[in-house]
Design a protein around this motif. Structure first.
Motif, PDB file in Angstrom:
ATOM      1  N   UNK A 272      63.882  93.147 103.815  1.00  0.00           N
ATOM      2  CA  UNK A 272      64.729  93.847 104.788  1.00  0.00           C
ATOM      3  C   UNK A 272      65.432  92.917 105.764  1.00  0.00           C
ATOM      4  N   UNK A 273      65.201  91.597 105.642  1.00  0.00           N
ATOM      5  CA  UNK A 273      65.848  90.643 106.563  1.00  0.00           C
ATOM      6  C   UNK A 273      67.360  90.662 106.388  1.00  0.00           C
ATOM      7  N   UNK A 274      68.054  90.580 107.514  1.00  0.00           N
ATOM      8  CA  UNK A 274      69.519  90.524 107.497  1.00  0.00           C
ATOM      9  C   UNK A 274      69.981  89.081 107.700  1.00  0.00           C
ATOM     10  N   UNK A 275      71.014  88.717 106.982  1.00  0.00           N
ATOM     11  CA  UNK A 275      71.576  87.368 107.117  1.00  0.00           C
ATOM     12  C   UNK A 275      73.087  87.455 107.196  1.00  0.00           C
ATOM     13  N   UNK A 276      73.665  86.549 107.958  1.00  0.00           N
ATOM     14  CA  UNK A 276      75.111  86.555 108.154  1.00  0.00           C
ATOM     15  C   UNK A 276      75.875  86.186 106.898  1.00  0.00           C
ATOM     16  N   UNK A 277      77.158  86.506 106.893  1.00  0.00           N
ATOM     17  CA  UNK A 277      78.009  86.201 105.748  1.00  0.00           C
ATOM     18  C   UNK A 277      78.500  84.761 105.753  1.00  0.00           C
ATOM     19  N   UNK A 278      78.116  84.005 106.802  1.00  0.00           N
ATOM     20  CA  UNK A 278      78.619  82.633 106.919  1.00  0.00           C
ATOM     21  C   UNK A 278      77.721  81.616 106.209  1.00  0.00           C
ATOM     22  N   UNK A 279      76.710  82.102 105.478  1.00  0.00           N
ATOM     23  CA  UNK A 279      75.847  81.195 104.711  1.00  0.00           C
ATOM     24  C   UNK A 279      76.661  80.446 103.663  1.00  0.00           C
ATOM     25  N   UNK A 280      76.348  79.175 103.492  1.00  0.00           N
ATOM     26  CA  UNK A 280      77.016  78.395 102.451  1.00  0.00           C
ATOM     27  C   UNK A 280      76.519  78.842 101.081  1.00  0.00           C
ATOM     28  N   UNK A 281      77.274  78.475 100.049  1.00  0.00           N
ATOM     29  CA  UNK A 281      76.964  78.922  98.688  1.00  0.00           C
ATOM     30  C   UNK A 281      75.567  78.492  98.260  1.00  0.00           C
ATOM     31  N   UNK A 282      75.182  77.272  98.607  1.00  0.00           N
ATOM     32  CA  UNK A 282      73.859  76.769  98.216  1.00  0.00           C
ATOM     33  C   UNK A 282      72.754  77.577  98.879  1.00  0.00           C
ATOM     34  N   UNK A 283      72.957  77.927 100.150  1.00  0.00           N
ATOM     35  CA  UNK A 283      71.960  78.726 100.856  1.00  0.00           C
ATOM     36  C   UNK A 283      71.863  80.131 100.272  1.00  0.00           C
ATOM     37  N   UNK A 284      72.995  80.678  99.838  1.00  0.00           N
ATOM     38  CA  UNK A 284      72.977  82.001  99.206  1.00  0.00           C
ATOM     39  C   UNK A 284      72.171  81.985  97.918  1.00  0.00           C
ATOM     40  N   UNK A 285      72.285  80.896  97.150  1.00  0.00           N
ATOM     41  CA  UNK A 285      71.512  80.766  95.908  1.00  0.00           C
ATOM     42  C   UNK A 285      70.016  80.725  96.206  1.00  0.00           C
ATOM     43  N   UNK A 286      69.641  80.000  97.265  1.00  0.00           N
ATOM     44  CA  UNK A 286      68.222  79.895  97.624  1.00  0.00           C
ATOM     45  C   UNK A 286      67.677  81.245  98.066  1.00  0.00           C
ATOM     46  N   UNK A 287      68.477  81.959  98.865  1.00  0.00           N
ATOM     47  CA  UNK A 287      68.035  83.283  99.326  1.00  0.00           C
ATOM     48  C   UNK A 287      67.944  84.258  98.160  1.00  0.00           C
ATOM     49  N   UNK A 288      68.861  84.136  97.205  1.00  0.00           N
ATOM     50  CA  UNK A 288      68.810  85.011  96.036  1.00  0.00           C
ATOM     51  C   UNK A 288      67.520  84.769  95.256  1.00  0.00           C
ATOM     52  N   UNK A 289      67.169  83.501  95.051  1.00  0.00           N
ATOM     53  CA  UNK A 289      65.925  83.184  94.339  1.00  0.00           C
ATOM     54  C   UNK A 289      64.729  83.780  95.060  1.00  0.00           C
ATOM     55  N   UNK A 290      64.715  83.658  96.394  1.00  0.00           N
ATOM     56  CA  UNK A 290      63.616  84.217  97.194  1.00  0.00           C
ATOM     57  C   UNK A 290      63.508  85.729  96.993  1.00  0.00           C
ATOM     58  N   UNK A 291      64.625  86.431  97.110  1.00  0.00           N
ATOM     59  CA  UNK A 291      64.616  87.894  96.988  1.00  0.00           C
ATOM     60  C   UNK A 291      64.232  88.326  95.571  1.00  0.00           C
ATOM     61  N   UNK A 292      64.701  87.600  94.564  1.00  0.00           N
ATOM     62  CA  UNK A 292      64.338  87.938  93.184  1.00  0.00           C
ATOM     63  C   UNK A 292      62.833  87.797  92.970  1.00  0.00           C
ATOM     64  N   UNK A 326      76.869  94.935  99.320  1.00  0.00           N
ATOM     65  CA  UNK A 326      77.113  93.488  99.263  1.00  0.00           C
ATOM     66  C   UNK A 326      76.112  92.765  98.363  1.00  0.00           C
ATOM     67  N   UNK A 327      75.147  93.487  97.841  1.00  0.00           N
ATOM     68  CA  UNK A 327      74.097  92.823  97.076  1.00  0.00           C
ATOM     69  C   UNK A 327      74.568  92.341  95.704  1.00  0.00           C
ATOM     70  N   UNK A 328      73.980  91.256  95.276  1.00  0.00           N
ATOM     71  CA  UNK A 328      74.233  90.664  93.962  1.00  0.00           C
ATOM     72  C   UNK A 328      73.763  91.630  92.862  1.00  0.00           C
ATOM     73  N   UNK A 329      74.435  91.591  91.721  1.00  0.00           N
ATOM     74  CA  UNK A 329      74.092  92.485  90.611  1.00  0.00           C
ATOM     75  C   UNK A 329      72.658  92.281  90.128  1.00  0.00           C
ATOM     76  N   UNK A 330      72.225  91.031  90.024  1.00  0.00           N
ATOM     77  CA  UNK A 330      70.861  90.739  89.575  1.00  0.00           C
ATOM     78  C   UNK A 330      69.837  91.323  90.535  1.00  0.00           C
TER      79      UNK A 330
END
Length: 346
Positions: A272-292, A326-330
Motif C-alpha cells: 500500500x506504500x505510495x511513491x512519487x512519479x519522479x522515480x528514475x527508471x532503475x528505481x522503478x524496476x527495483x520497486x517492481x521486483x519488490x512488489x512482485x 498506473x500499475x504495471x501489467x505484470x
C-alpha cells in the motif's frame, strides 16, 4: 622503443603492436623491480581494447602462472590486478577459463598480501558472471563461505557475497552443504546496506531448492531478521529479503513460521506504500521486483487457512492494487492471481 624512462615505476613501451609482446618478454627478466615495472605498464596498456585483445589472444596468459609464485608480494598483487583488468571483458573471462590459470590463482586466496587477495576476489567475481565461470567455481564455494567470516574489508566481503550469489544461482547445494544459511544470516544485520543487500541476494539463491527452504525455516534467527529487512531503507535490500520470504513460504513450515512472525502486516504495508512519479527508471524496476515478490508471498500465504482468513479481512487493500490505473501489467496480473487464491472457496 621509448628513448628515455620518464617514470621509474613503469617499463619503456614499444610502439603499436610490439608493445604487448615486448612487455610480456620483460616479465621473464630477473629482478622483481623489472617485472613490477612491466606489469604496471601492461596494466596501463590493456585499458585499450585492441591491446587487451592482443594480450588475451596472443598466448601470453600462460606466462602469468609463474608470477603467482613470485617471492615479491607486489609482483603477485600486480599480476592479479592485470588479470582483473583482462577479465573485465567477456573475451578475457573466456580466455582465463580456457587456460590453466584458475587453480594456481585460487591458491592466492590465502596470500599474505591483502592487495593480492582483493585482486583475486575481483577476478573470481568477474569469472562468476559467466555460467561457465560460476560452474568452475562451484568446488570453491565451501572455502568462499568460510572466507566470509575471516575477511573484514567491506569491498572483499561484497565481492565474496556477489560471487557466492552467482554460484548459488547455478547450483545452491554446495552453499547449503557449507552451512551457508547460517553464515549468510550473520551478514543480514551488517551496518552496511551494500553487505545486507548482497547477503540477502545470496540467501535468496540458497532458498530456491527445497533443502534451502527448510534450512531457512530451521534457523531461529534468519526469518525474523529477513522480516525486519522488509522495512530497510534500501529498496534492493527489501526486494531481496522479500524474495527469500517468497521462496520460503512455498512450503508449509515456511508459511506457518512467517505467519507466526506476523509477516502479513509488513507485506501489506509494502503493497500500500505510495511513491512519487519522479522515480528514475532503475528505481522503478527495483520497486517492481519488490512488489512482485510481495504479491507472490501473499499468494502462497493465502493457501494456509490462517493466512487466507487474515487476508480476506484486508481484501479491499489488495483489490485496490489491481484497480490502480498506473500499475504495471505484470503487477496487475500477480495481484489478480493473489485475489483468486485469497477468495477461493472449496
Amino acid at each position: 622503443m621509448a628513448g628515455a624512462l620518464t617514470d621509474p615505476t613503469r617499463a619503456p613501451v614499444a610502439f603499436g603492436r610490439r608493445a604487448v609482446p615486448q612487455l610480456f618478454g620483460e616479465l621473464q627478466r630477473a629482478g622483481a623491480a623489472a617485472r613490477l615495472r612491466a606489469l604496471t605498464s601492461l596494466c596501463d596498456l590493456v585499458h585499450e581494447p585492441e591491446r587487451l585483445y592482443q594480450a588475451v589472444t596472443g598466448g601470453f596468459l600462460k606466462q602469468l602462472k609463474v608470477l603467482f609464485r613470485d617471492e615479491d608480494p607486489s609482483v603477485r598483487a600486480k599480476t592479479c590486478e592485470l588479470l582483473h583488468l583482462l577479465t573485465s571483458h567477456s573475451i578475457g573471462r573466456q580466455a582465463v577459463l580456457a587456460s590453466s590459470l584458475l587453480p594456481p590463482l585460487c591458491q592466492l586466496l590465502d596470500d599474505s598480501s591483502f592487495s593480492c587477495r582483493r585482486n583475486v576476489h575481483r577476478v573470481l567475481n568477474h569469472l562468476a558472471l559467466l555460467p561457465a565461470g560460476a560452474e568452475a567455481l562451484l568446488s570453491l564455494v565451501p572455502k568462499l563461505m568460510l572466507k566470509i567470516t575471516k575477511e573484514e574489508d567491506e569491498e572483499v566481503q561484497l565481492l565474496l557475497l556477489s560471487t557466492l550469489t552467482h554460484c548459488s544461482r547455478l547450483d545452491a547445494l554446495p552453499g547449503l552443504a557449507s552451512d551457508g544459511v547460517s553464515l549468510l544470516g550473520r551478514k543480514l544485520s551488517h551496518r552496511s546496506s551494500n553487505i545486507r543487500r548482497e547477503a540477502a541476494a545470496a540467501m535468496m539463491a540458497l532458498s530456491v531448492p527445497m533443502d534451502g527452504k527448510r534450512q531457512v525455516c530451521e534457523d531461529a534467527e534468519v526469518l525474523p531478521v529477513l522480516i525486519g529487512l522488509l522495512r530497510d531503507k534500501d529498496v534492493e535490500v527489501q526486494a531481496n529479503a522479500a524474495g527469500v520470504i517468497m521462496n520460503t513460504v512455498i512450503i508449509t513450515t515456511g508459511k506457518q513460521r512467517c505467519l507466526d512472525l506476523d509477516v502479513l502486516p509488513v507485506l501489506l504495508g509494502l503493497l500500500s506504500e505510495k511513491h512519487g512519479d519522479d522515480d528514475k527508471e532503475e528505481m522503478k524496476k527495483r520497486r517492481k521486483a519488490l512488489i512482485m515478490y510481495v504479491l507472490r508471498a501473499l499468494t502462497s500465504l493465502a493457501e494456509a487457512p490462517n493466512g487466507r482468513r487474515l487476508l480476506l479481512e484486508q481484501l479491499p487493500l489488495v483489490e485496490k492494487k489491481a484497480e490502480a490505473a498506473e500499475e504495471d501489467q505484470d503487477i496487475r496480473r500477480a495481484t489478480q492471481t493473489a485475489i483468486q487464491v485469497i477468495t477461493w472457496t472449496p
